[in-house]
Scaffold this motif. Sequence first.
Motif, PDB file in Angstrom:
ATOM      1  N   GLU A  83      -3.329  -0.986  12.533  1.00 10.17           N
ATOM      2  CA  GLU A  83      -2.163  -0.136  12.302  1.00 10.17           C
ATOM      3  C   GLU A  83      -0.941  -0.959  11.928  1.00 10.17           C
ATOM      4  O   GLU A  83      -0.150  -0.555  11.065  1.00 10.17           O
ATOM      5  CB  GLU A  83      -1.882   0.720  13.533  1.00 10.17           C
ATOM      6  N   ARG A  84      -0.767  -2.108  12.553  1.00  6.69           N
ATOM      7  CA  ARG A  84       0.336  -3.009  12.176  1.00  6.69           C
ATOM      8  C   ARG A  84       0.197  -3.401  10.702  1.00  6.69           C
ATOM      9  O   ARG A  84       1.179  -3.363   9.946  1.00  6.69           O
ATOM     10  CB  ARG A  84       0.299  -4.256  13.066  1.00  6.69           C
ATOM     11  N   LEU A  85      -1.002  -3.746  10.280  1.00  3.65           N
ATOM     12  CA  LEU A  85      -1.219  -4.133   8.889  1.00  3.65           C
ATOM     13  C   LEU A  85      -0.959  -2.956   7.958  1.00  3.65           C
ATOM     14  O   LEU A  85      -0.313  -3.116   6.916  1.00  3.65           O
ATOM     15  CB  LEU A  85      -2.648  -4.642   8.705  1.00  3.65           C
ATOM     16  N   ARG A  86      -1.414  -1.762   8.316  1.00  3.38           N
ATOM     17  CA  ARG A  86      -1.232  -0.592   7.453  1.00  3.38           C
ATOM     18  C   ARG A  86       0.243  -0.305   7.209  1.00  3.38           C
ATOM     19  O   ARG A  86       0.649   0.030   6.091  1.00  3.38           O
ATOM     20  CB  ARG A  86      -1.904   0.631   8.077  1.00  3.38           C
ATOM     21  N   GLN A  87       1.046  -0.454   8.257  1.00  2.00           N
ATOM     22  CA  GLN A  87       2.467  -0.167   8.113  1.00  2.00           C
ATOM     23  C   GLN A  87       3.180  -1.195   7.238  1.00  2.00           C
ATOM     24  O   GLN A  87       4.261  -0.905   6.706  1.00  2.00           O
ATOM     25  CB  GLN A  87       3.120  -0.097   9.492  1.00  2.00           C
ATOM     26  N   ARG A  88       2.604  -2.368   7.080  1.00  2.00           N
ATOM     27  CA  ARG A  88       3.202  -3.401   6.222  1.00  2.00           C
ATOM     28  C   ARG A  88       2.727  -3.299   4.778  1.00  2.00           C
ATOM     29  O   ARG A  88       3.321  -3.927   3.883  1.00  2.00           O
ATOM     30  CB  ARG A  88       2.866  -4.801   6.750  1.00  2.00           C
ATOM     31  N   GLN A  89       1.673  -2.570   4.521  1.00  2.00           N
ATOM     32  CA  GLN A  89       1.061  -2.570   3.200  1.00  2.00           C
ATOM     33  C   GLN A  89       1.860  -1.726   2.207  1.00  2.00           C
ATOM     34  O   GLN A  89       2.659  -0.872   2.584  1.00  2.00           O
ATOM     35  CB  GLN A  89      -0.386  -2.084   3.297  1.00  2.00           C
ATOM     36  N   THR A  90       1.597  -1.960   0.933  1.00  2.00           N
ATOM     37  CA  THR A  90       2.357  -1.316  -0.135  1.00  2.00           C
ATOM     38  C   THR A  90       2.239   0.206  -0.081  1.00  2.00           C
ATOM     39  O   THR A  90       3.219   0.922  -0.308  1.00  2.00           O
ATOM     40  CB  THR A  90       1.873  -1.839  -1.498  1.00  2.00           C
ATOM     41  N   ALA A  91       1.077   0.713   0.259  1.00  2.00           N
ATOM     42  CA  ALA A  91       0.854   2.157   0.261  1.00  2.00           C
ATOM     43  C   ALA A  91       1.694   2.885   1.302  1.00  2.00           C
ATOM     44  O   ALA A  91       1.836   4.108   1.234  1.00  2.00           O
ATOM     45  CB  ALA A  91      -0.624   2.466   0.488  1.00  2.00           C
ATOM     46  N   ALA A  92       2.273   2.162   2.262  1.00  2.00           N
ATOM     47  CA  ALA A  92       3.128   2.780   3.273  1.00  2.00           C
ATOM     48  C   ALA A  92       4.582   2.858   2.820  1.00  2.00           C
ATOM     49  O   ALA A  92       5.451   3.201   3.626  1.00  2.00           O
ATOM     50  CB  ALA A  92       3.027   1.997   4.582  1.00  2.00           C
ATOM     51  N   HIS A  93       4.839   2.577   1.553  1.00  2.00           N
ATOM     52  CA  HIS A  93       6.205   2.529   1.036  1.00  2.00           C
ATOM     53  C   HIS A  93       6.303   3.297  -0.278  1.00  2.00           C
ATOM     54  O   HIS A  93       5.288   3.591  -0.923  1.00  2.00           O
ATOM     55  CB  HIS A  93       6.635   1.064   0.838  1.00  2.00           C
ATOM     56  N   ASN A  94       7.510   3.576  -0.679  1.00  2.00           N
ATOM     57  CA  ASN A  94       7.747   4.378  -1.889  1.00  2.00           C
ATOM     58  C   ASN A  94       7.704   3.484  -3.124  1.00  2.00           C
ATOM     59  O   ASN A  94       8.723   3.199  -3.754  1.00  2.00           O
ATOM     60  CB  ASN A  94       9.097   5.088  -1.789  1.00  2.00           C
ATOM     61  N   THR A  95       6.508   3.057  -3.459  1.00  2.00           N
ATOM     62  CA  THR A  95       6.331   2.185  -4.613  1.00  2.00           C
ATOM     63  C   THR A  95       4.897   2.318  -5.119  1.00  2.00           C
ATOM     64  O   THR A  95       4.208   3.284  -4.785  1.00  2.00           O
ATOM     65  CB  THR A  95       6.720   0.739  -4.273  1.00  2.00           C
ATOM     66  N   VAL A  96       4.429   1.374  -5.930  1.00  2.00           N
ATOM     67  CA  VAL A  96       3.175   1.523  -6.671  1.00  2.00           C
ATOM     68  C   VAL A  96       2.137   0.511  -6.207  1.00  2.00           C
ATOM     69  O   VAL A  96       2.428  -0.685  -6.084  1.00  2.00           O
ATOM     70  CB  VAL A  96       3.427   1.360  -8.187  1.00  2.00           C
TER      71      VAL A  96
END
Length: 548
Positions: A383-396
């Motif tokens: 879960e820590r890794l998921r929150q840092r990944q690109t897909a958890a943000h408003n980008t591509v």
Amino acid sequence: MQLLTKFQRLYHTVRPLRFEQIAYRVLYKLFPLRHVSSDSTSFSSADWIWYGPEVVEPSFLGGNQVCFLNLSGQVQSAQDWNSPAFEKLWLYNLHYFDDLNARGSQQRTATQLALVERWIEENPAVSGNGWEPYPLSLRLVNWVKWYNRSKLNKPEIIRSIDLQAKALSKQLEYHILGNHLFANGKALVFSGCFLKGIAADKYLDSGLKILDREIPEQFLKDGGHFELSPMYHCILLWDLLELLHLAQLSGNTKLNTRVESWSDFARKGLIWLKTMLHPDGEVSFFNDSAIGIAATPQQIFVYAQSLGLFVSESVPRPLHTLSESGYSKITMPDHSLIFDHAQVGPDYLPGHAHADSLSFEWSLGLQRVFVNSGTSIYGVGAERLRQRQTAAHNTVVVNGVDSSEVWSGFRVARRAKATLESSSVSSEVVTLTASHDGYCRLSDKVVHRRSVSMMPKKLQVKDILIGRFHSAVAHFHLHPDITAVQKDDTNIMLTLPKGQVVQFKSAFGCRIIKTTWHPRFGQSVPSLKIEVQFKANELATSVTLVKV
């Protein structure tokens, strides 16, 4: 993961580190601190009294009951200080003793004193989480601020403060640097101003030496903290204000010679913070950021004013770019946006970075609409890794990989380099264009370029992928209070709690997906996001204010 791939990732993680980080890591590994003892049996302290603001919530709930990061626990035995039942960050918070200076602290003196005395008895030097340098640093400051204000006469507590300062001075975090080393320096300065004697002078000089080096290093010319996290910026800015307050209260001549310089850094830091706030008055969620860990922005501004630091009430409009940090804010009468064209952080210290290059956050009035992940957990879990990944943000996301190679809990291998290419302001529209090369590590070396354009009633986002790719997805995360209804393949209507309505429109088919948002540590809130699959190299999306 193949052995070669693991080696490449490790190489790209270690390569940007400074020599001192590697040298001190090896030194502390080979020669860990195993013993520390007091040099004297007689201790005394200065008589100044700390009366700084109490802003954090109480965490000592009476008896043995405590609560940190929205998780309750008990400290019933000596083993509970290092209980394997709790995450390390929770245990760190237990050892910080923030409650000593939390709201209404004077009503809990008996509880606090009992836990302080138990800590001394049940945590022998230098064993357990409490003797690691970061919790040592935060606890020292808390104990120093609390002791005289509580009108105590407990030589054993002063003796412990000296012992802890001595232990800290032998394991300064040069292997980590950044906010950790800053905390070490602050703690030694507080200890040196509180204690009396030759050892106190050594602590003070050692702490000031660290701060003289780290303050100009860590606070950029535009005022931002160099780890590029609004939350950590608040933490470090508060630290700086407390150092200025300590100079006032203690009258220490060595501190007073630095007041002018520290004040200049603080003023710039206050302006930076104003820029990075949403209209709701709280911080934006870029990199590791959450609400409730640092003092609130309003508490910071009030504290600064009480110390004689005044800054402009408003941020320049309609466009204000923080050039060194890499963030821009666009402000229209009805809506505002913060755009991330920053690097991941210092090359040698990307531990709090997310793979969020070219992400943005958008508010309509006081309501956040598009939000980045936030942070609810540290550690090395999925879960820590998921929150840092690109897909958890408003980008591509391109080809299913992250814009920067985040891994483990605080590691980054190959990093995206972002560039603000252009900005323009006219009477009707503000446009920013930036790009990053994080996907150039792919076989076809894809560059992501994004333009955001703000008009009085509209936001337009244009994404261009330069190069060949197999798949690409644009993510738009919605605040949990936003209701989303799909009208057709390319149109989604968003409704805000107060009745405002906006139309989300994309050039290609879009869909609504369930996800979570993480505004505080220990908190995951169900939310929605919009995904748009690229069908060509260019994707245009827009948000139009239908009802304001």
